[in-house]
Design a protein around this motif. Structure first.
Motif, mmCIF file in Angstrom:
data_model
loop_
_atom_site.group_PDB
_atom_site.id
_atom_site.type_symbol
_atom_site.label_atom_id
_atom_site.label_comp_id
_atom_site.label_asym_id
_atom_site.label_seq_id
_atom_site.Cartn_x
_atom_site.Cartn_y
_atom_site.Cartn_z
ATOM 1 N N THR A 117 -47.053 -6.314 -36.078
ATOM 2 C CA THR A 117 -46.853 -7.165 -34.913
ATOM 3 C C THR A 117 -47.515 -6.534 -33.707
ATOM 4 O O THR A 117 -47.819 -5.345 -33.683
ATOM 5 C CB THR A 117 -45.353 -7.379 -34.647
ATOM 6 O OG1 THR A 117 -44.754 -6.099 -34.461
ATOM 7 C CG2 THR A 117 -44.707 -8.107 -35.794
ATOM 8 N N TRP A 118 -47.722 -7.348 -32.678
ATOM 9 C CA TRP A 118 -48.342 -6.876 -31.457
ATOM 10 C C TRP A 118 -47.490 -5.805 -30.810
ATOM 11 O O TRP A 118 -46.268 -5.866 -30.845
ATOM 12 C CB TRP A 118 -48.546 -8.054 -30.520
ATOM 13 C CG TRP A 118 -49.101 -7.652 -29.200
ATOM 14 C CD1 TRP A 118 -50.403 -7.409 -28.903
ATOM 15 C CD2 TRP A 118 -48.374 -7.452 -27.983
ATOM 16 N NE1 TRP A 118 -50.543 -7.066 -27.603
ATOM 17 C CE2 TRP A 118 -49.305 -7.084 -27.004
ATOM 18 C CE3 TRP A 118 -47.038 -7.530 -27.644
ATOM 19 C CZ2 TRP A 118 -48.950 -6.795 -25.698
ATOM 20 C CZ3 TRP A 118 -46.684 -7.253 -26.340
ATOM 21 C CH2 TRP A 118 -47.618 -6.891 -25.385
ATOM 22 N N ARG A 119 -48.129 -4.807 -30.225
ATOM 23 C CA ARG A 119 -47.420 -3.725 -29.567
ATOM 24 C C ARG A 119 -47.918 -3.627 -28.130
ATOM 25 O O ARG A 119 -49.120 -3.622 -27.889
ATOM 26 C CB ARG A 119 -47.691 -2.420 -30.296
ATOM 27 C CG ARG A 119 -46.924 -1.275 -29.770
ATOM 28 C CD ARG A 119 -47.159 -0.060 -30.593
ATOM 29 N NE ARG A 119 -46.403 1.037 -30.011
ATOM 30 C CZ ARG A 119 -46.132 2.152 -30.618
ATOM 31 N NH1 ARG A 119 -46.586 2.346 -31.832
ATOM 32 N NH2 ARG A 119 -45.451 3.069 -30.034
ATOM 33 N N PRO A 120 -47.014 -3.540 -27.152
ATOM 34 C CA PRO A 120 -47.461 -3.463 -25.758
ATOM 35 C C PRO A 120 -48.231 -2.183 -25.488
ATOM 36 O O PRO A 120 -47.960 -1.132 -26.069
ATOM 37 C CB PRO A 120 -46.161 -3.508 -24.960
ATOM 38 C CG PRO A 120 -45.104 -3.113 -25.914
ATOM 39 C CD PRO A 120 -45.573 -3.499 -27.288
ATOM 40 N N LEU A 121 -49.209 -2.310 -24.593
ATOM 41 C CA LEU A 121 -50.038 -1.153 -24.252
ATOM 42 C C LEU A 121 -49.411 -0.285 -23.156
ATOM 43 O O LEU A 121 -49.643 0.904 -23.101
ATOM 44 C CB LEU A 121 -51.425 -1.620 -23.811
ATOM 45 C CG LEU A 121 -52.209 -2.415 -24.876
ATOM 46 C CD1 LEU A 121 -53.501 -2.922 -24.292
ATOM 47 C CD2 LEU A 121 -52.455 -1.558 -26.089
ATOM 48 N N THR A 122 -48.642 -0.929 -22.258
ATOM 49 C CA THR A 122 -48.004 -0.183 -21.183
ATOM 50 C C THR A 122 -46.544 -0.615 -21.078
ATOM 51 O O THR A 122 -46.150 -1.673 -21.538
ATOM 52 C CB THR A 122 -48.700 -0.438 -19.827
ATOM 53 O OG1 THR A 122 -48.618 -1.830 -19.551
ATOM 54 C CG2 THR A 122 -50.146 0.011 -19.871
ATOM 55 N N VAL A 123 -45.778 0.214 -20.430
ATOM 56 C CA VAL A 123 -44.364 -0.088 -20.191
ATOM 57 C C VAL A 123 -44.249 -0.882 -18.895
ATOM 58 O O VAL A 123 -44.865 -0.554 -17.900
ATOM 59 C CB VAL A 123 -43.535 1.212 -20.092
ATOM 60 C CG1 VAL A 123 -42.093 0.901 -19.767
ATOM 61 C CG2 VAL A 123 -43.655 2.002 -21.363
ATOM 62 N N GLY A 124 -43.425 -1.919 -18.898
ATOM 63 C CA GLY A 124 -43.140 -2.665 -17.677
ATOM 64 C C GLY A 124 -44.016 -3.762 -17.457
ATOM 65 O O GLY A 124 -44.621 -4.537 -17.158
#
Length: 115
Positions: A108-115
């Motif tokens: 699944t897609w994973r975020p590159l940055t937090v927030g």
């Protein structure tokens, strides 16, 4: 879905198996070909020549169990080796039984940055 307890190994028998075999015949294959104890509580997965049928045997502590599944369309993803064994995780077994390519699942897609 088969209840797979923790610490249970899933052994995949590479190559083609005669699907006319029942629990006794598949247990003998697990013992002689895979060099494993069919009464250990581990799961042993076999596939037929056409690739649309798998059989799974396991000992649940009370008796011998035999599970079979035939796909209406498509084939089960199987290693190309003619013989030998492969160990799967319970998650890979679930994907195999659904007809999903368990060797290279798309994540699944994973975020590159937090927030």
């Amino acid at each position: 879905m088969i209840p797979v307890p923790a610490q249970t190994k899933v052994w995949l028998c590479a190559g083609v198996t005669d699907m006319r075999k029942g629990f006794a015949g598949l247990s003998a294959l697990a013992e002689k070909v895979l060099k494993q104890d069919p009464y250990s509580g581990h799961l042993f997965v076999f596939r037929g020549r056409r690739g649309d049928l798998i059989k799974i045997i396991w000992w649940d502590g009370q008796g011998a169990c035999l599970f079979s599944k035939r796909l209406e369309q498509g084939r089960f993803v199987w290693p190309s080796a003619k013989g030998g064994t492969l160990t799967l995780s319970p998650a890979q077994l679930a994907m195999l039984m659904e007809g999903i390519d368990w060797r290279a699942p798309s994540r699944t897609w994973r975020p590159l940055t937090v927030g």
